[in-house]
Design an enzyme around this catalytic site. Structure first.
Site, PDB file in Angstrom:
ATOM      1  N   THR A 102       0.845  -1.194   0.000  1.00 41.34           N
ATOM      2  CA  THR A 102       0.000   0.000   0.000  1.00 41.34           C
ATOM      3  C   THR A 102       0.883   1.248   0.000  1.00 41.34           C
ATOM      4  O   THR A 102       1.955   1.271   0.603  1.00 41.34           O
ATOM      5  CB  THR A 102      -0.941   0.020   1.219  1.00 41.34           C
ATOM      6  OG1 THR A 102      -0.166   0.079   2.420  1.00 41.34           O
ATOM      7  CG2 THR A 102      -1.819  -1.232   1.246  1.00 41.34           C
ATOM      8  N   GLY A 103       0.432   2.275  -0.699  1.00 43.75           N
ATOM      9  CA  GLY A 103       1.162   3.538  -0.726  1.00 43.75           C
ATOM     10  C   GLY A 103       2.491   3.456  -1.446  1.00 43.75           C
ATOM     11  O   GLY A 103       3.478   4.037  -0.993  1.00 43.75           O
ATOM     12  N   ALA A 104       2.528   2.768  -2.604  1.00 43.28           N
ATOM     13  CA  ALA A 104       3.797   2.596  -3.320  1.00 43.28           C
ATOM     14  C   ALA A 104       3.994   3.612  -4.433  1.00 43.28           C
ATOM     15  O   ALA A 104       4.813   3.411  -5.323  1.00 43.28           O
ATOM     16  CB  ALA A 104       3.878   1.180  -3.892  1.00 43.28           C
ATOM     17  N   SER A 105       3.259   4.698  -4.378  1.00 43.02           N
ATOM     18  CA  SER A 105       3.443   5.725  -5.403  1.00 43.02           C
ATOM     19  C   SER A 105       4.642   6.613  -5.105  1.00 43.02           C
ATOM     20  O   SER A 105       5.099   7.370  -5.974  1.00 43.02           O
ATOM     21  CB  SER A 105       2.182   6.583  -5.531  1.00 43.02           C
ATOM     22  OG  SER A 105       1.852   7.191  -4.287  1.00 43.02           O
ATOM     23  N   SER A 106       5.195   6.512  -3.877  1.00 48.14           N
ATOM     24  CA  SER A 106       6.365   7.315  -3.515  1.00 48.14           C
ATOM     25  C   SER A 106       7.012   6.725  -2.263  1.00 48.14           C
ATOM     26  O   SER A 106       6.487   5.798  -1.636  1.00 48.14           O
ATOM     27  CB  SER A 106       5.958   8.777  -3.249  1.00 48.14           C
ATOM     28  OG  SER A 106       5.103   8.847  -2.109  1.00 48.14           O
ATOM     29  N   GLY A 107       8.160   7.287  -1.898  1.00 46.25           N
ATOM     30  CA  GLY A 107       8.809   6.960  -0.631  1.00 46.25           C
ATOM     31  C   GLY A 107       9.181   5.508  -0.436  1.00 46.25           C
ATOM     32  O   GLY A 107       9.642   4.813  -1.361  1.00 46.25           O
ATOM     33  N   ILE A 108       8.985   5.034   0.796  1.00 50.81           N
ATOM     34  CA  ILE A 108       9.357   3.669   1.168  1.00 50.81           C
ATOM     35  C   ILE A 108       8.616   2.648   0.314  1.00 50.81           C
ATOM     36  O   ILE A 108       9.204   1.672  -0.169  1.00 50.81           O
ATOM     37  CB  ILE A 108       9.059   3.417   2.660  1.00 50.81           C
ATOM     38  CG1 ILE A 108       9.876   4.351   3.553  1.00 50.81           C
ATOM     39  CG2 ILE A 108       9.350   1.966   3.025  1.00 50.81           C
ATOM     40  CD1 ILE A 108       9.490   4.289   5.022  1.00 50.81           C
ATOM     41  N   GLY A 109       7.331   2.877   0.112  1.00 54.14           N
ATOM     42  CA  GLY A 109       6.527   1.934  -0.650  1.00 54.14           C
ATOM     43  C   GLY A 109       7.023   1.770  -2.069  1.00 54.14           C
ATOM     44  O   GLY A 109       7.116   0.648  -2.592  1.00 54.14           O
ATOM     45  N   TYR A 119       0.300  10.105  15.807  1.00 50.63           N
ATOM     46  CA  TYR A 119       0.929   9.105  14.942  1.00 50.63           C
ATOM     47  C   TYR A 119       1.323   7.854  15.738  1.00 50.63           C
ATOM     48  O   TYR A 119       1.007   6.721  15.352  1.00 50.63           O
ATOM     49  CB  TYR A 119       2.156   9.736  14.280  1.00 50.63           C
ATOM     50  CG  TYR A 119       2.929   8.808  13.369  1.00 50.63           C
ATOM     51  CD1 TYR A 119       2.366   8.304  12.205  1.00 50.63           C
ATOM     52  CD2 TYR A 119       4.252   8.466  13.662  1.00 50.63           C
ATOM     53  CE1 TYR A 119       3.087   7.478  11.360  1.00 50.63           C
ATOM     54  CE2 TYR A 119       4.983   7.640  12.831  1.00 50.63           C
ATOM     55  CZ  TYR A 119       4.397   7.141  11.677  1.00 50.63           C
ATOM     56  OH  TYR A 119       5.114   6.322  10.845  1.00 50.63           O
TER      57      TYR A 119
END
Length: 663
Positions: free
Chosen positions: A384-391, A529
């Site tokens: 999940t959330g692989a459009s940028s950063g760690i993902g 968070y």
């Protein structure tokens, strides 16, 4: 001189054949199964001869007269001077039925075959196991006195020896080797057995602790080990001596070590910490055997014991033999070898060779594919959330390793850019647009993934939201806590619980939750968070307990500070040493390979320990950092300064010392 040998391809057998072939004019016939004929070439290379001196005879130990044809029996004639029977099951973990079939029935078939071909001498390789768990000193002339033979290996070795003693009409000699380890000159060994079972434990100790650190170990009876080269040399010599028929020879170390000393010898060889304080296993002998057996039969105890033993690489019965009660007298062997240089070398002299050979050739980890490709190739991995950063960095590594990488993110434009970037590199990223903070959207898009890909083998809950704001600046921003919890906790749960049914049905799956170092250090200014990640961590611990028997693994990664778009609004972090997304992705890939329960940095673990042991001091440390680093202008509802504030000397020093921590 003509020899016949069973078990010629075995660890001891092939060395004995080579030894016998050193004798002038010797010819060795050896039993081999039909399916093994194609494997003869390496044996001839090892023996340094061809089929003119080492002659295969096709047969089967479990068949009457070994299944050898009448034609082959006739070829042997009545010329066999020495018949060596080595073929047997030498394994504490072997099935009782196969041990009975091979060790007992096989020995009877062998004796009858040796008689049929008119062999002059019959030599049986037995074992010290034929004495059972005899209390005291077991002499070479003792047999019926054996006791505590409940274990199938002990029983079958004893019964096979009894067949030779009672039924063999040929003059016989019996050899009882101790636990046979590798060659004292080369370290060569063919399997994990005896003391080798403890090598993985020693290796783990070496990995976790420095060699100088004292540790707690176990003490027990005396464990008798001998190197294979001693066994072969002793048998070769004794077998050719006159006047030794009808005798038994203990091929043992006259001065065996206790379990603790034996293990410490291998610890030194491995440069691992030694067990300076040892608990004697005999202390537990006060527990009545029936009570202990009943306790071990309880399902929770049995499962925990099995899991621990499996993790340590030890057979379930191993600790039955730690407090080994038997000593072996070897005066007949000593007498027969007198005047030769054949003797058991001190273990200290060759333990390092055994360890080195095991670590290079036998360590079970050598045969496990520890590559990322070996774990994910052809598997469906949802990040999940692989459009940028760690993902994105993680998805890239997984795609390169051959995984079918799927991602869910809410920004369609960013997703399209990521898909195009992957495609330009020849990689495939299956992208789905969905808002995981919206429960209906989260479930719908996850169901779409399942319908189009069948199953999710590995789920990486990476998508998240972070808010850096002190509580005193959040009194009127309760929605910050709600929206953080909505994505970081409820969104992750919705995706996880949607993929879990199929994982459970196929009894395979891995769920990796990207948590935070802040959960371990209780980072101030990140209460929204950290609370959301703590909730997910707690749920994961509960779930992992429920699914432990379903083949589903859960991993929590308490990720340190990573330079991603999520922390970009906090300009203070521009000058802070952080992990790169690629370094963070490496942590995730390592978790996929090794299936860790938790991945955390030493700094994070130190913080958790401090909060557990000295909570007041931990609070003071964290409060100091809280006051040292202010909220951003936005968090304080102030206008942004035209010039960035330069960090103070204290701030720079803290940032370097506490690399990766949130503040």
């Amino acid at each position: 001189m003509q020899y016949f040998i069973t078990g010629a391809s075995g660890f001891i057998g092939k060395r004995l054949v080579r030894k016998l072939l050193e004798r002038d004019g010797s010819v060795v016939y050896f039993l081999i199964r039909e399916v093994e004929k194609d494997a003869l070439e390496p044996l001839y290379e090892y023996w340094g001869c061809d089929a003119s001196r080492a002659i295969p005879v096709v047969g089967d130990l479990t068949q009457p007269l070994l299944g050898v044809s009448a034609v082959d029996r006739k070829k042997l004639g009545k010329k066999t001077t020495h018949f060596f029977h080595l073929a047997a099951i030498y394994d504490l973990k072997a099935d009782a039925e196969i041990q009975l079939k091979v060790n007992v029935a096989g020995t009877r078939n062998t004796v009858q075959f040796a008689e049929a071909i008119g062999a002059k001498h019959f030599h049986l390789f037995s074992s010290i196991a034929s004495a059972g768990l005899f209390e005291g000193i077991f002499r070479e002339d003792m047999f019926e006195e054996a006791e505590n033979l409940e274990h199938p290996y002990f029983r079958t070795k004893h019964d096979s020896e009894g067949i030779v003693r009672r039924e063999c009409s040929i003059p016989w000699r019996i050899y009882r080797p101790a636990l046979v380890v590798g060659d004292s000159r080369t370290g060569e060994m063919d399997k994990i057995d005896g003391p080798y079972y403890f090598f993985k434990l020693i290796q783990k100790m070496r990995t976790m602790l420095p060699s100088w650190m004292p540790t707690v170990g176990i003490e027990g009876g005396r464990i008798n080990v001998v190197p294979v080269d001693f066994v072969v040399a002793a048998v070769d010599h004794i077998a050719h001596q006159k006047g030794e028929d009808g005798k038994c020879f203990h091929l043992v170390d006259p001065t065996p070590m206790r379990v603790g000393d034996l293990l410490n010898t291998f610890c030194r060889a491995a440069h691992a910490p030694q067990m300076t304080m040892r608990v004697n296993a005999a202390l537990f002998s006060f527990i009545p055997p029936r009570l202990l057996k009943g306790l071990m039969a309880l399902t929770p105890v049995r499962r925990i014991r099995h899991a621990v033993m499996k993790d340590l690489g030890l057979p379930d019965d191993m600790f039955r033999f730690v407090n080994y009660p038997t000593r072996f007298d070897c005066r007949e062997t000593t007498r027969a070898l007198k005047g030769t240089d054949i003797a058991v070398p001190p273990l200290d002299d060759y333990a390092w060779r055994l360890w080195d050979y095991w670590e290079r050739h036998l360590d079970p980890d050598l045969f496990i594919d520890r590559s990322l490709r070996g774990q994910v190739e052809g598997r469906v991995v949802l990040v999940t959330g692989a459009s940028s950063g760690i993902g994105k960095a993680t998805a890239w590594k997984l795609a390169e390793a051959g995984a079918h990488v799927v991602t869910i993110a809410r920004d369609k434009e960013q997703l399209d850019e990521a898909v195009a970037e992957f495609a330009a590199a020849g990689l495939k990223l299956h992208a789905y647009v969905g808002d995981l903070a919206d429960m209906a959207s989260a479930e719908a898009v996850t169901q779409q993934v399942l319908s189009e890909h069948g199953v999710v083998d590995i789920l990486i809950n990476n998508a998240g939201r972070s808010i850096r704001r002190a509580i005193e600046n959040s009194y009127d921003r309760f929605h910050d806590f709600e929206r953080t919890m909505q994505l970081n906790y409820f969104g992750c749960l919705k995706v996880t619980m949607t993929v879990l049914p199929k994982m459970s049905a196929q009894k395979r799956g891995h769920i990796i939750n990207i948590s935070s170092i802040g959960v371990l250090t209780n980072a101030p200014r990140f209460s929204a968070y950290v609370a959301s990640k703590s909730a997910l961590d707690a749920w994961t611990r509960c779930a992992s307990s429920e699914f432990a028997d379903r083949g589903i693994h859960f991993t929590t990664i308490n990720m340190p500070l990573v330079k991603t778009p999520m922390i970009a609004p906090t300009k203070l972090y521009d000058s802070v040493p952080t992990l790169s997304p690629e370094e963070a992705a490496d942590l995730i890939c390592d978790a996929i390979i090794h299936k860790h329960v938790r991945v955390a940095t030493r700094l994070g673990i130190t913080g958790q320990v401090m909060h557990a042991l000295v909570p007041r001091i931990a609070q003071i440390v964290m409060n100091t950092t809280f006051r040292m680093f202010p909220d951003s202008s936005a968090a304080q509802h102030k206008e942004k300064s035209a010039l960035p504030n330069m960090p103070s000397a204290d701030q720079v020093a803290f940032q370097q010392f506490m690399r990766g921590i949130y503040f």
